[in-house]
Design a protein around this motif. Structure first.
Motif, short mmCIF file in Angstrom:
data_model
loop_
_atom_site.label_atom_id
_atom_site.label_comp_id
_atom_site.label_asym_id
_atom_site.label_seq_id
_atom_site.Cartn_x
_atom_site.Cartn_y
_atom_site.Cartn_z
N GLY A 9 0.82 -1.20 0.00
CA GLY A 9 0.00 0.00 0.00
C GLY A 9 0.86 1.25 0.00
O GLY A 9 2.08 1.20 0.18
N GLY A 10 0.20 2.39 -0.22
CA GLY A 10 0.93 3.63 -0.19
C GLY A 10 0.14 4.75 -0.82
O GLY A 10 -1.07 4.65 -1.02
N LEU A 11 0.86 5.82 -1.13
CA LEU A 11 0.27 7.02 -1.73
C LEU A 11 0.64 7.06 -3.21
O LEU A 11 1.82 6.91 -3.57
CB LEU A 11 0.80 8.27 -1.02
CG LEU A 11 0.40 9.62 -1.60
CD1 LEU A 11 -1.10 9.83 -1.49
CD2 LEU A 11 1.15 10.73 -0.87
N LEU A 53 -0.53 -4.61 -4.72
CA LEU A 53 -0.66 -5.15 -3.37
C LEU A 53 -0.35 -6.63 -3.38
O LEU A 53 -0.73 -7.34 -4.31
CB LEU A 53 -2.08 -4.95 -2.84
CG LEU A 53 -2.64 -3.53 -2.83
CD1 LEU A 53 -4.02 -3.52 -2.20
CD2 LEU A 53 -1.71 -2.58 -2.13
N SER A 54 0.33 -7.08 -2.34
CA SER A 54 0.63 -8.50 -2.19
C SER A 54 0.15 -9.00 -0.84
O SER A 54 0.11 -8.25 0.12
CB SER A 54 2.14 -8.74 -2.32
OG SER A 54 2.58 -8.48 -3.62
N THR A 57 1.15 -16.69 -2.36
CA THR A 57 0.86 -15.26 -2.40
C THR A 57 -0.29 -14.97 -3.38
O THR A 57 -0.49 -15.69 -4.36
CB THR A 57 2.08 -14.44 -2.83
OG1 THR A 57 2.51 -14.89 -4.12
CG2 THR A 57 3.22 -14.58 -1.84
N VAL A 58 -1.01 -13.94 -3.07
CA VAL A 58 -2.03 -13.42 -3.97
C VAL A 58 -1.76 -11.93 -4.15
O VAL A 58 -1.43 -11.23 -3.18
CB VAL A 58 -3.45 -13.70 -3.45
CG1 VAL A 58 -3.70 -13.07 -2.09
CG2 VAL A 58 -4.49 -13.25 -4.47
N THR A 59 -1.88 -11.48 -5.38
CA THR A 59 -1.50 -10.12 -5.73
C THR A 59 -2.68 -9.38 -6.36
O THR A 59 -3.46 -9.98 -7.10
CB THR A 59 -0.32 -10.15 -6.72
OG1 THR A 59 0.80 -10.78 -6.08
CG2 THR A 59 0.07 -8.75 -7.14
N GLY A 112 -4.66 -5.53 6.84
CA GLY A 112 -4.99 -4.45 5.94
C GLY A 112 -3.81 -3.58 5.58
O GLY A 112 -2.83 -3.50 6.33
N THR A 113 -3.91 -2.96 4.44
CA THR A 113 -2.89 -2.02 3.99
C THR A 113 -3.59 -0.81 3.38
O THR A 113 -4.57 -0.94 2.65
CB THR A 113 -1.93 -2.68 2.98
OG1 THR A 113 -0.87 -1.78 2.66
CG2 THR A 113 -2.63 -3.11 1.70
N GLN A 114 -3.09 0.37 3.71
CA GLN A 114 -3.73 1.62 3.28
C GLN A 114 -3.31 1.98 1.87
O GLN A 114 -2.11 1.98 1.54
CB GLN A 114 -3.35 2.75 4.23
CG GLN A 114 -3.88 4.12 3.83
CD GLN A 114 -5.38 4.24 3.99
OE1 GLN A 114 -5.95 3.80 4.99
NE2 GLN A 114 -6.04 4.85 3.00
N VAL A 115 -4.30 2.31 1.07
CA VAL A 115 -4.06 2.84 -0.27
C VAL A 115 -4.67 4.25 -0.32
O VAL A 115 -5.85 4.42 0.00
CB VAL A 115 -4.70 1.94 -1.35
CG1 VAL A 115 -4.64 2.63 -2.72
CG2 VAL A 115 -3.99 0.60 -1.41
#
Length: 122
Positions: free
Chosen positions: A9-11, A20-21, A81-83, A115-118
């Motif tokens: 995730g990121g900006l 995302l992985s 892994t799932v991407t 979770g990961t922030q997007v």
């Protein structure tokens, strides 16, 4: 112990791409349906994409209408892994994305990552 760990995730500016992985452990990965969800504050959780196991070595992917043609889900059973490759990102894609897994035949996803922030800037 089953673990799902998201990363990537990121900006990113609108129109950009992000990957995302999700690394899975503690489960028989190849026989699990794997999905990506997202949930914005005050909104219901949304299934973004999933890749479902239909037996043998056959999998099929499904997408939410909101991301069709922009996102691609894939899995690597050798690496567990799932991407989620996300392209043409829009500000409305901004939220936390979650990786999830479920056993075949189950109605709901059973196992979740943190979770990961997007964040997509306009």
């Amino acid at each position: 112990q089953i673990q799902l760990v998201e990363s990537g995730g990121g900006l990113v500016p609108a129109g950009g791409s992000l990957r995302l992985s999700c690394a899975a452990s503690g489960l028989t990965f190849r026989t699990k349906d794997m999905g990506w969800f997202r949930q914005a504050p005050g909104k219901e959780r949304e299934l973004v994409a999933e890749v479902r196991w239909s037996g043998g070595s056959t999998y099929y992917a499904e997408y939410a209408d909101s991301v069709k043609g922009r996102f691609t889900i894939s899995r690597d059973n050798a690496k567990n892994t799932v991407t989620l490759q996300m392209g043409s990102l829009k500000p409305e894609d901004t939220t936390v994305y979650y990786c999830a897994a479920r056993r075949q035949g189950r109605q709901t996803y059973e196992y979740w990552g943190q979770g990961t922030q997007v964040t997509v800037s306009s």
